[in-house]
Design an enzyme around this catalytic site. Structure first.
Site, PDB file in Angstrom:
ATOM      1  N   ASN A   1       0.755  -1.373   0.006  1.00  0.00           N
ATOM      2  CA  ASN A   1      -0.041  -0.050   0.096  1.00  0.00           C
ATOM      3  C   ASN A   1       0.719   1.312   0.090  1.00  0.00           C
ATOM      4  O   ASN A   1       1.498   1.491   1.132  1.00  0.00           O
ATOM      5  CB  ASN A   1      -0.821   0.011   1.200  1.00  0.00           C
ATOM      6  CG  ASN A   1      -1.592   1.194   1.458  1.00  0.00           C
ATOM      7  OD1 ASN A   1      -2.022   1.991   0.650  1.00  0.00           O
ATOM      8  ND2 ASN A   1      -2.416   1.378   2.571  1.00  0.00           N
TER       9      ASN A   1
ATOM     10  N   LYS B   1       0.167   3.968  -0.367  1.00  0.00           N
ATOM     11  CA  LYS B   1      -0.843   5.515   0.188  1.00  0.00           C
ATOM     12  C   LYS B   1      -0.472   6.845  -0.749  1.00  0.00           C
ATOM     13  O   LYS B   1      -0.246   6.494  -1.841  1.00  0.00           O
ATOM     14  CB  LYS B   1      -0.120   5.719   1.656  1.00  0.00           C
ATOM     15  CG  LYS B   1      -0.195   4.566   2.478  1.00  0.00           C
ATOM     16  CD  LYS B   1       0.051   4.594   4.053  1.00  0.00           C
ATOM     17  CE  LYS B   1      -0.343   3.478   4.602  1.00  0.00           C
ATOM     18  NZ  LYS B   1      -0.261   3.411   6.071  1.00  0.00           N
TER      19      LYS B   1
ATOM     20  N   HIS C   1      -9.601   0.866   4.443  1.00  0.00           N
ATOM     21  CA  HIS C   1      -8.529   1.232   5.197  1.00  0.00           C
ATOM     22  C   HIS C   1      -8.607   2.214   6.675  1.00  0.00           C
ATOM     23  O   HIS C   1      -9.440   3.128   6.425  1.00  0.00           O
ATOM     24  CB  HIS C   1      -7.367   1.874   4.342  1.00  0.00           C
ATOM     25  CG  HIS C   1      -6.062   1.832   4.961  1.00  0.00           C
ATOM     26  ND1 HIS C   1      -5.590   2.864   5.895  1.00  0.00           N
ATOM     27  CD2 HIS C   1      -4.842   0.985   5.119  1.00  0.00           C
ATOM     28  CE1 HIS C   1      -4.361   2.463   6.133  1.00  0.00           C
ATOM     29  NE2 HIS C   1      -3.855   1.366   5.859  1.00  0.00           N
TER      30      HIS C   1
ATOM     31  N   GLU D   1      -7.162   4.417   7.699  1.00  0.00           N
ATOM     32  CA  GLU D   1      -7.104   5.893   7.203  1.00  0.00           C
ATOM     33  C   GLU D   1      -8.255   6.462   6.664  1.00  0.00           C
ATOM     34  O   GLU D   1      -8.706   7.839   6.705  1.00  0.00           O
ATOM     35  CB  GLU D   1      -5.665   6.173   6.534  1.00  0.00           C
ATOM     36  CG  GLU D   1      -4.560   6.035   7.238  1.00  0.00           C
ATOM     37  CD  GLU D   1      -3.211   5.571   6.452  1.00  0.00           C
ATOM     38  OE1 GLU D   1      -3.107   5.745   5.404  1.00  0.00           O
ATOM     39  OE2 GLU D   1      -2.229   4.923   7.410  1.00  0.00           O
TER      40      GLU D   1
ATOM     41  N   GLU E   1      -5.477  -4.955  10.253  1.00  0.00           N
ATOM     42  CA  GLU E   1      -4.615  -3.904  10.568  1.00  0.00           C
ATOM     43  C   GLU E   1      -4.619  -3.423  11.896  1.00  0.00           C
ATOM     44  O   GLU E   1      -5.660  -2.301  11.741  1.00  0.00           O
ATOM     45  CB  GLU E   1      -4.473  -2.847   9.622  1.00  0.00           C
ATOM     46  CG  GLU E   1      -4.086  -3.637   8.143  1.00  0.00           C
ATOM     47  CD  GLU E   1      -3.624  -2.553   7.198  1.00  0.00           C
ATOM     48  OE1 GLU E   1      -2.241  -2.615   6.682  1.00  0.00           O
ATOM     49  OE2 GLU E   1      -4.353  -1.477   7.017  1.00  0.00           O
TER      50      GLU E   1
ATOM     51  N   GLY F   1       2.084   2.352  10.741  1.00  0.00           N
ATOM     52  CA  GLY F   1       3.450   3.216  10.750  1.00  0.00           C
ATOM     53  C   GLY F   1       4.130   3.677  11.834  1.00  0.00           C
ATOM     54  O   GLY F   1       4.528   4.782  12.153  1.00  0.00           O
TER      55      GLY F   1
ATOM     56  N   SER G   1       3.147  -2.236  10.178  1.00  0.00           N
ATOM     57  CA  SER G   1       4.709  -2.133  10.607  1.00  0.00           C
ATOM     58  C   SER G   1       5.220  -3.367  10.227  1.00  0.00           C
ATOM     59  O   SER G   1       6.016  -4.099  10.718  1.00  0.00           O
ATOM     60  CB  SER G   1       4.892  -1.694  12.181  1.00  0.00           C
ATOM     61  OG  SER G   1       4.677  -0.516  12.254  1.00  0.00           O
TER      62      SER G   1
HETATM   63  P1  PGA Z   1       2.711   0.338   7.534  1.00  0.00           P
HETATM   64  O1  PGA Z   1       1.162   0.568   7.040  1.00  0.00           O
HETATM   65  O2  PGA Z   1       3.150  -0.835   6.900  1.00  0.00           O
HETATM   66  O3  PGA Z   1       3.512   1.608   7.211  1.00  0.00           O
HETATM   67  O4  PGA Z   1       2.469   0.166   9.211  1.00  0.00           O
HETATM   68  C1  PGA Z   1       0.259  -0.723   6.911  1.00  0.00           C
HETATM   69  C2  PGA Z   1      -1.011  -0.136   6.132  1.00  0.00           C
HETATM   70  O5  PGA Z   1      -1.219   1.122   6.529  1.00  0.00           O
HETATM   71  O6  PGA Z   1      -1.566  -0.769   5.446  1.00  0.00           O
END
Ligand code: PGA
Length: 256
Positions: free
Chosen positions: A12, A14, A104, A106, A174, A180, A218
């Site tokens: 992803n 983003k 997601h 976000e 997640e 993140g 992460s």
């Molecule tokens: P990350 O993000 O691996 O940077 O923690 C995962 C995600 O948001 O899909």
């Protein structure tokens, strides 16, 4: 013994990536992914929608389009119409995507997406013959209140439309607090949640056993071996580490 689902490693990106830079990275990934005679996992890269068409071209030029699939990061529930700034599932398909990330955290947090909205988007994705990667996960407060499993159960119940099957739907667990942050849940907590998700899927769907349940939050080359060996972890949804081809491949190769 019945064979389990083929693992899926999805990146992803983003809101990251311009043509310059992205091309070099995807070509590097193509070279790495072409090395093994046969890949034992599926690879999907979900760049910003602006890069899909170009990326399709780069992958074709590298003859890696059969090894690396492309996905969007969101779609609208409608097929077309007066929705300024939105993108339909059909448009993603038209630009070379076979998958789309939906719900997601976000988007749930920053755009107020509800389970019902995610379900409507997933139905649109299915209609456009895209595989929906539906994200679920609890916040830190919810985990600390002992609500993690209840939250995830509710999200799965509400976010998967009728017509979901293992072939068109992937679940990505997640935990919001792991995205993140460099923090990951203890393997035993990942195991418990993935077992619970499997049970929920098996209760509702005849092919519940075959759905891919990805872990995300992460994931890095360093922790991927421990995470990907957990039962019912059928792959990973990778954010930050998917931006660097060597890191993304470092994760994928654990299951490749
Ligand atoms: P990350 O993000 O691996 O940077 O923690 C995962 C995600 O948001 O899909």
């Amino acid at each position: 013994m019945a064979k389990g689902p083929v693992p899926l490693i999805a990146g992803n990106w983003k809101m990251n990536g311009l043509r310059k830079g992205a091309e070099a990275e995807i070509r590097k990934l193509a070279r790495l992914a072409l090395k093994p005679k046969k890949l034992n996992c599926e690879l999907v890269v979900c760049p910003p929608a602006t890069l899909l068409l170009a990326m399709q071209g780069w992958l074709r030029a590298a003859r890696a389009d059969r090894r690396i699939a492309l996905g969007g990061q969101d779609c609208h529930a409608a097929t077309s119409g007066a929705h300024t700034g939105d993108i339909s599932a059909q448009m993603l398909k038209d630009a070379g995507a076979s998958h789309v990330i939906l719900g997601h955290s976000e988007r749930r947090q920053n755009h107020g997406e509800t389970d019902a909205a995610v379900a409507a988007k997933a139905a649109a994705a299915h209609a456009a013959k895209l595989v929906a990667i539906v994200c679920v996960g609890e916040t830190l407060a919810e985990r600390e209140e002992g609500q993690a499993e209840a939250v995830v159960a509710r999200q799965i119940a509400g976010s998967l439309p009728e017509g979901s099957r293992a072939g068109n739907t992937v679940i990505a667990y997640e935990p919001v607090w792991a995205i993140g942050t460099g923090r990951t849940p203890a393997p035993v907590d990942v195991a418990r949640m993935h077992d619970r998700i499997r049970a929920i899927l098996c209760e509702r769907f005849r092919d519940g056993e075959m759905f891919r349940i990805l872990y995300g939050g992460s994931v890095k080359p360093g922790n991927a071996p421990d995470l990907l060996r957990i039962a019912n972890v059928d792959g990973a949804l990778v954010g930050g580490a998917s931006l660097v081809a060597a890191d993304f491949w470092g994760i994928a190769r654990v299951r490749a």
